[in-house]
Design a protein around this motif. Structure first.
Motif, mmCIF file in Angstrom:
data_model
loop_
_atom_site.group_PDB
_atom_site.id
_atom_site.type_symbol
_atom_site.label_atom_id
_atom_site.label_comp_id
_atom_site.label_asym_id
_atom_site.label_seq_id
_atom_site.Cartn_x
_atom_site.Cartn_y
_atom_site.Cartn_z
ATOM 1 N N ALA A 8 -9.184 5.990 9.530
ATOM 2 C CA ALA A 8 -8.905 7.416 9.730
ATOM 3 C C ALA A 8 -8.842 8.103 8.366
ATOM 4 O O ALA A 8 -9.270 9.238 8.201
ATOM 5 N N LYS A 9 -8.280 7.386 7.396
ATOM 6 C CA LYS A 9 -8.260 7.883 6.001
ATOM 7 C C LYS A 9 -9.293 7.049 5.249
ATOM 8 O O LYS A 9 -9.053 5.877 4.948
ATOM 9 N N PRO A 10 -10.479 7.613 4.961
ATOM 10 C CA PRO A 10 -11.595 6.781 4.475
ATOM 11 C C PRO A 10 -11.390 6.230 3.069
ATOM 12 O O PRO A 10 -10.645 6.791 2.270
ATOM 13 N N ARG A 55 -7.131 0.316 7.572
ATOM 14 C CA ARG A 55 -6.091 0.610 6.574
ATOM 15 C C ARG A 55 -4.777 0.734 7.349
ATOM 16 O O ARG A 55 -4.303 -0.252 7.883
ATOM 17 N N SER A 56 -4.214 1.967 7.443
ATOM 18 C CA SER A 56 -2.966 2.098 8.218
ATOM 19 C C SER A 56 -3.238 2.343 9.701
ATOM 20 O O SER A 56 -2.321 2.655 10.467
ATOM 21 N N ASP A 57 -4.487 2.220 10.091
ATOM 22 C CA ASP A 57 -4.890 2.462 11.486
ATOM 23 C C ASP A 57 -4.162 1.496 12.426
ATOM 24 O O ASP A 57 -4.076 0.301 12.137
ATOM 25 N N GLY A 77 -5.109 -3.792 2.584
ATOM 26 C CA GLY A 77 -3.880 -3.289 1.999
ATOM 27 C C GLY A 77 -2.794 -4.337 2.145
ATOM 28 O O GLY A 77 -3.077 -5.483 2.532
ATOM 29 N N ALA A 78 -1.571 -3.928 1.865
ATOM 30 C CA ALA A 78 -0.472 -4.904 1.833
ATOM 31 C C ALA A 78 0.296 -4.963 3.154
ATOM 32 O O ALA A 78 0.436 -6.016 3.769
ATOM 33 N N GLY A 79 0.815 -3.797 3.582
ATOM 34 C CA GLY A 79 1.696 -3.763 4.758
ATOM 35 C C GLY A 79 0.891 -3.840 6.042
ATOM 36 O O GLY A 79 -0.055 -3.085 6.229
ATOM 37 N N TYR A 80 1.270 -4.759 6.918
ATOM 38 C CA TYR A 80 0.494 -4.941 8.159
ATOM 39 C C TYR A 80 1.329 -4.622 9.404
ATOM 40 O O TYR A 80 1.080 -5.134 10.488
ATOM 41 N N ALA A 223 6.895 3.169 0.154
ATOM 42 C CA ALA A 223 6.740 1.996 1.030
ATOM 43 C C ALA A 223 6.381 2.445 2.454
ATOM 44 O O ALA A 223 5.203 2.570 2.792
ATOM 45 N N ARG A 224 7.388 2.693 3.271
ATOM 46 C CA ARG A 224 7.164 3.119 4.655
ATOM 47 C C ARG A 224 8.253 4.117 5.037
ATOM 48 O O ARG A 224 9.413 3.925 4.696
ATOM 49 N N LYS A 225 7.888 5.140 5.822
ATOM 50 C CA LYS A 225 8.913 6.113 6.239
ATOM 51 C C LYS A 225 9.912 5.469 7.183
ATOM 52 O O LYS A 225 11.074 5.866 7.247
HETATM 53 C C1 3PG Z 1 -0.424 -0.689 1.955
HETATM 54 O O1 3PG Z 1 0.391 -1.184 2.747
HETATM 55 O O2 3PG Z 1 -1.334 -1.349 1.440
HETATM 56 C C2 3PG Z 1 -0.261 0.738 1.528
HETATM 57 O O3 3PG Z 1 0.768 1.340 2.185
HETATM 58 C C3 3PG Z 1 -1.556 1.552 1.585
HETATM 59 O O4 3PG Z 1 -1.815 2.075 2.857
HETATM 60 P P1 3PG Z 1 -3.184 2.899 3.151
HETATM 61 O O5 3PG Z 1 -4.328 1.939 3.074
HETATM 62 O O6 3PG Z 1 -3.001 3.466 4.513
HETATM 63 O O7 3PG Z 1 -3.318 3.965 2.113
#
Ligand code: 3PG
Length: 304
Positions: A8-10, A55-57, A77-80, A223-225
């Motif tokens: 969604a965010k390219p 990504r954050s999708d 990315g990092a957070g899954y 980080a995350r909201k």
């Molecule tokens: C991550 O977890 O890698 C970051 O929060 C980046 O998230 P994004 O790819 O949605 O910008």
């Protein structure tokens, strides 16, 4: 093999070029779904693909149900926390992330936002400097370590707390470990959050914790909201007019936070990982991990 990049965010176009090369070399086909706004678009795009990069999708059970051929999903990315891991496992899909690939980008944004904050959002009034200030890093993963590296270069005193990282690792990075999360907030002028959103951390950052910050303290969240107890933080900001909250993830209660003029700032879109370099690193890593798994069965970075 068909690989869908659904963002969604390219990514930056140069990152797409890079990951396409990896897929071309493996003889895989790239399908792009960028800037989509409806979940239905994702559901139809995943129908016949073997691999998915996001990504954050949000990738939930409905997406896995619709993706009959899917074998692997990689969160570039990092957070899954956006991937339903139980549903992935139930559908026999391997889930991976690409840890560290966008860490420097996020860390640079932390420092940029901090300079913006201590200079009073560039409003012309006299501000302060970061040199000599005590910076607390909550969770010493890839991003936390990158923030520490840059902050030390600025002459900040850097402290860290991480429930899962041994104190010796923190010390060997030239950072002072503290014994608890509360001690980190009590010790520091600024605390930067680098914890993932998990059942243990959701809403864990509240008035009790943040209220321990020294006078004039700043909380920065890239980080995350979800880790913030927003209503609790709003009541703290109401009581403590000396505190600032800076975030890269617009709060649900953004309108209420906006009332704290000069003490609250949110980027309009999550910008931490939004650099060409981070997009290339994470996108190409995701493509390589997909080829590595589908061709050679490599499961490094699997998270389910
Ligand atoms: C991550 O977890 O890698 C970051 O929060 C980046 O998230 P994004 O790819 O949605 O910008």
């Amino acid at each position: 093999m068909k690989v869908l990049v659904a963002t969604a965010k390219p990514f930056a176009p140069v990152a797409i070029e890079g990951l396409k090369k990896v897929l071309d070399n493996a003889g895989y086909e790239l399908v792009l779904l960028e800037k989509y706004t409806e979940k239905a678009e994702l559901l139809s795009a995943v129908a016949d693909v073997d691999a998915l990069i996001v990504r954050s999708d949000k990738v939930d059970a409905e997406v896995f149900d619709a993706a009959k051929n899917l074998k692997i999903v990689v969160r570039a990315g990092a957070g899954y926390d956006n991937i339903d891991l139980a549903a992935a496992t139930a559908h026999n899909v391997v889930a991976m992330n690409t840890p560290g690939q966008n860490a420097n980008a996020v860390a640079e944004l932390v420092i940029g936002l901090l300079i913006f904050a201590v200079r009073n959002f560039y409003n012309g009034k006299s501000g302060s400097e970061l040199m000599g200030k005590k910076l607390g890093i909550l969770a010493f993963g890839n991003v936390g370590r990158s923030v520490a590296r840059i902050a030390k270069g600025l002459g900040m005193e850097v402290y860290a707390y991480d429930a899962f990282c041994p104190a010796e690792v923190i010390t060997s990075a030239g950072v002072t470990p503290v014994a608890s999360r509360d001690a980190l907030f009590e010790t520091c002028d600024i605390v930067s959050l680098h914890i993932p959103a998990t059942p243990d951390t959701v809403k864990s950052i509240n008035a009790d914790v943040v209220g321990k910050l020294r006078k004039g303290g700043i909380l920065i969240n890239t980080a995350r909201k979800e880790v913030i107890d927003e209503q609790s933080l709003i009541s703290l900001l109401t009581q403590r007019e000396d505190l600032k909250y800076i975030t890269d993830i617009m709060p649900d209660a953004n309108a209420e936070f906006m009332a704290f003029e000069g003490r609250f700032f949110s980027t309009p879109k999550k910008m931490g990982a939004q650099t060409a370099e981070a997009n290339i690193n994470a996108g190409v890593a995701a493509a390589n991990q997909i080829v590595g798994f589908l061709r050679d069965g490599i499961t490094k970075f699997q998270v389910n």
